[in-house]
Design a protein around this motif. Structure first.
Motif, PDB file in Angstrom:
ATOM      1  N   GLU A 166       0.831  -1.203   0.000  1.00 12.03           N
ATOM      2  CA  GLU A 166       0.000   0.000   0.000  1.00 12.03           C
ATOM      3  C   GLU A 166       0.866   1.253   0.000  1.00 12.03           C
ATOM      4  O   GLU A 166       0.553   2.235  -0.682  1.00 12.03           O
ATOM      5  N   ALA A 167       1.944   1.235   0.759  1.00 13.25           N
ATOM      6  CA  ALA A 167       2.864   2.378   0.766  1.00 13.25           C
ATOM      7  C   ALA A 167       3.455   2.600  -0.618  1.00 13.25           C
ATOM      8  O   ALA A 167       3.562   3.739  -1.090  1.00 13.25           O
ATOM      9  N   ALA A 168       3.839   1.514  -1.276  1.00 11.43           N
ATOM     10  CA  ALA A 168       4.390   1.627  -2.628  1.00 11.43           C
ATOM     11  C   ALA A 168       3.333   2.144  -3.598  1.00 11.43           C
ATOM     12  O   ALA A 168       3.626   2.955  -4.483  1.00 11.43           O
ATOM     13  N   PHE A 169       2.097   1.696  -3.431  1.00 11.20           N
ATOM     14  CA  PHE A 169       1.004   2.121  -4.313  1.00 11.20           C
ATOM     15  C   PHE A 169       0.747   3.622  -4.209  1.00 11.20           C
ATOM     16  O   PHE A 169       0.672   4.318  -5.221  1.00 11.20           O
ATOM     17  N   VAL A 170       0.632   4.145  -2.987  1.00  8.70           N
ATOM     18  CA  VAL A 170       0.272   5.561  -2.845  1.00  8.70           C
ATOM     19  C   VAL A 170       1.400   6.481  -3.290  1.00  8.70           C
ATOM     20  O   VAL A 170       1.140   7.617  -3.715  1.00  8.70           O
ATOM     21  N   ARG A 171       2.651   6.030  -3.210  1.00 10.44           N
ATOM     22  CA  ARG A 171       3.746   6.893  -3.645  1.00 10.44           C
ATOM     23  C   ARG A 171       3.594   7.268  -5.118  1.00 10.44           C
ATOM     24  O   ARG A 171       3.908   8.401  -5.513  1.00 10.44           O
ATOM     25  N   LEU A 172       3.106   6.352  -5.923  1.00  8.60           N
ATOM     26  CA  LEU A 172       2.958   6.600  -7.353  1.00  8.60           C
ATOM     27  C   LEU A 172       1.542   7.050  -7.709  1.00  8.60           C
ATOM     28  O   LEU A 172       1.349   8.008  -8.470  1.00  8.60           O
ATOM     29  N   ALA A 173       0.552   6.391  -7.153  1.00  9.92           N
ATOM     30  CA  ALA A 173      -0.837   6.675  -7.528  1.00  9.92           C
ATOM     31  C   ALA A 173      -1.274   8.069  -7.105  1.00  9.92           C
ATOM     32  O   ALA A 173      -2.099   8.696  -7.791  1.00  9.92           O
ATOM     33  N   THR A 174      -0.726   8.591  -6.005  1.00 14.08           N
ATOM     34  CA  THR A 174      -1.120   9.927  -5.556  1.00 14.08           C
ATOM     35  C   THR A 174      -0.693  10.983  -6.563  1.00 14.08           C
ATOM     36  O   THR A 174      -1.454  11.909  -6.865  1.00 14.08           O
TER      37      THR A 174
ATOM     38  N   GLU B  14      11.597   3.394  -8.406  1.00 18.50           N
ATOM     39  CA  GLU B  14      10.856   2.649  -7.389  1.00 18.50           C
ATOM     40  C   GLU B  14      10.057   1.533  -8.049  1.00 18.50           C
ATOM     41  O   GLU B  14       8.845   1.655  -8.252  1.00 18.50           O
ATOM     42  N   PRO B  15      10.714   0.444  -8.401  1.00 25.81           N
ATOM     43  CA  PRO B  15      10.017  -0.660  -9.071  1.00 25.81           C
ATOM     44  C   PRO B  15       8.881  -1.247  -8.243  1.00 25.81           C
ATOM     45  O   PRO B  15       7.910  -1.759  -8.797  1.00 25.81           O
ATOM     46  N   ASP B  16       8.979  -1.157  -6.908  1.00 24.21           N
ATOM     47  CA  ASP B  16       7.891  -1.657  -6.068  1.00 24.21           C
ATOM     48  C   ASP B  16       6.609  -0.865  -6.311  1.00 24.21           C
ATOM     49  O   ASP B  16       5.509  -1.437  -6.310  1.00 24.21           O
TER      50      ASP B  16
ATOM     51  N   ALA C 174       3.111  -2.318  -7.741  1.00 22.28           N
ATOM     52  CA  ALA C 174       1.883  -2.136  -6.958  1.00 22.28           C
ATOM     53  C   ALA C 174       0.788  -1.496  -7.801  1.00 22.28           C
ATOM     54  O   ALA C 174      -0.391  -1.882  -7.722  1.00 22.28           O
ATOM     55  N   LEU C 175       1.162  -0.518  -8.623  1.00 25.15           N
ATOM     56  CA  LEU C 175       0.178   0.136  -9.485  1.00 25.15           C
ATOM     57  C   LEU C 175      -0.364  -0.837 -10.517  1.00 25.15           C
ATOM     58  O   LEU C 175      -1.588  -0.911 -10.732  1.00 25.15           O
ATOM     59  N   LEU C 176       0.515  -1.579 -11.163  1.00 28.72           N
ATOM     60  CA  LEU C 176       0.050  -2.542 -12.169  1.00 28.72           C
ATOM     61  C   LEU C 176      -0.826  -3.621 -11.543  1.00 28.72           C
ATOM     62  O   LEU C 176      -1.820  -4.045 -12.152  1.00 28.72           O
ATOM     63  N   CYS C 177      -0.492  -4.054 -10.334  1.00 25.54           N
ATOM     64  CA  CYS C 177      -1.338  -5.047  -9.654  1.00 25.54           C
ATOM     65  C   CYS C 177      -2.732  -4.489  -9.403  1.00 25.54           C
ATOM     66  O   CYS C 177      -3.734  -5.199  -9.541  1.00 25.54           O
ATOM     67  N   GLU C 178      -2.790  -3.214  -9.027  1.00 24.35           N
ATOM     68  CA  GLU C 178      -4.091  -2.569  -8.793  1.00 24.35           C
ATOM     69  C   GLU C 178      -4.920  -2.538 -10.069  1.00 24.35           C
ATOM     70  O   GLU C 178      -6.128  -2.824 -10.057  1.00 24.35           O
ATOM     71  N   LEU C 179      -4.283  -2.194 -11.181  1.00 26.29           N
ATOM     72  CA  LEU C 179      -4.999  -2.118 -12.457  1.00 26.29           C
ATOM     73  C   LEU C 179      -5.392  -3.499 -12.952  1.00 26.29           C
ATOM     74  O   LEU C 179      -6.511  -3.699 -13.451  1.00 26.29           O
TER      75      LEU C 179
END
Length: 334
Positions: free
Chosen positions: A115-123, A187-189, A193-198
């Motif tokens: 989740e931390a990795a996701f918000v760093r990019l998705a935000t 930040e490959p993580d 994380a973003l691709l997993c969400e999509l």
């Protein structure tokens, strides 16, 4: 204090510190990374503020259309106006679903690294896209009011002046896009994380398409984004970074609606923003009311039903005389 275009209730100034005492917050040489940990929270705030402004603008437009009569019936009952209002509602729904998904990620970031990795990019992606959509929504809502929207006695002029602000603060468009490319490269993580969400929303998208008998290009878009991320370099993406982040943002909004939103709203988003054989090219590059014109009336009705305040209470049914009286009373209160 600054004499700003809008945001006048929030005073701003430039402060100069001389001989001030300071404490180093991060490691030497990692100042940008340290400040970005704070900036990512204020960028979420920008997304929330723009989403709220979009929601209010759409609600005000719908309220006006429910009381204003032309050609023998309320504007809300006119097919073209219904399409515009439904499109404004759809944009608002997507923005709200996106920031709520981000907020959940912030809440869980300390306990879940994914989740931390996701918000760093998705935000950053959401901040770029949602904040840029706010002025378009505010303008279209103003136009729904006609000349009454272009006067200071009503609320739309102030909302319109306020609407560009969040796209400028905490990183304007180009800066945000470069931040996204930096995160993708370093930040490959976050990328995973973003691709997993999509990708997690591909199944719900296919189920939604099967239920309504119409297809979208969501799965193709997610596949294309994944391939592009794996095969491209930051240098090759930079000239078209805005178009690339646009596609990421629309896919992210679709994923949020598919996994957490109202099923009919998610269906409307797929059909209006990601129609079949489009490949994500059109995305949001349309006038409001254009793409939703192809939606079934059931979906348009659902979007309008969810738009008003008061827990989704439907807009009032009234005849021309009653609507005119209600409109006169409303303007008398302004």
């Amino acid at each position: 204090l600054k004499e700003k275009l809008g945001d006048k209730s929030n005073a701003s100034s430039e402060v100069e510190y001389r001989n001030a005492w300071g404490v180093m917050l991060g490691e030497p040489g990692r100042g940008v990374r340290t400040i970005l940990e704070m900036v990512v929270h204020t960028r979420l705030d920008c997304v929330i503020g723009s989403a709220a402004l979009m929601r209010l603008s759409a609600q005000l437009a719908a309220q006006h259309a429910s009381m204003r009569c032309a050609f023998g019936k309320r504007l809300l009952e006119q097919p073209l106006m219904r399409g515009v209002l439904a499109d404004l509602a759809l944009e608002s729904e997507a923005a709200v679903a996106t920031w709520l998904r981000l907020a959940r990620g912030f809440d869980r970031a300390h306990a879940e690294e994914s989740e931390a990795a996701f918000v760093r990019l998705a935000t950053a992606i959401a901040k770029y896209y949602v904040c840029k959509r706010a002025p378009i929504v505010a303008y279209e809502a103003m136009e729904c009011h006609g000349g009454n929207g272009y006067v200071e006695e009503g609320p739309m002029a102030r909302l319109f002046r306020q609407s560009p602000l969040n796209a400028i603060w905490e990183g304007s468009g180009n800066v945000i896009c470069l931040d996204v490319l930096r995160a993708l490269a370093r930040e490959p993580d976050s990328t995973r994380a973003l691709l997993c969400e999509l990708e997690a929303a591909v199944g719900p998208a296919e189920a939604t398409e099967a239920a309504c008998g119409r297809r979208s290009c969501y799965a193709k878009l997610v596949q294309a984004l994944g391939e592009e991320l794996r095969s491209s370099t930051v240098l090759s993406l930079e000239p078209r970074a805005r178009a690339f982040v646009d596609r990421l943002a629309v896919a992210l909004q679709a994923a949020a609606l598919l996994q957490h939103g109202d099923p009919l709203v998610a269906q409307a988003y797929l059909l209006a923003r990601l129609p079949e054989n489009d490949g994500g090219a059109a995305l949001a590059s349309h006038n409001f009311g254009a793409l939703v014109a192809e939606l079934p009336q059931e979906l348009i009705g659902r979007l309008l039903e969810r738009l008003p305040t008061g827990g989704g209470t439907p807009l009032p049914e009234m005849g021309p005389a009653a609507a005119a009286a209600a409109a006169a009373a409303a303007y008398a209160r302004l």
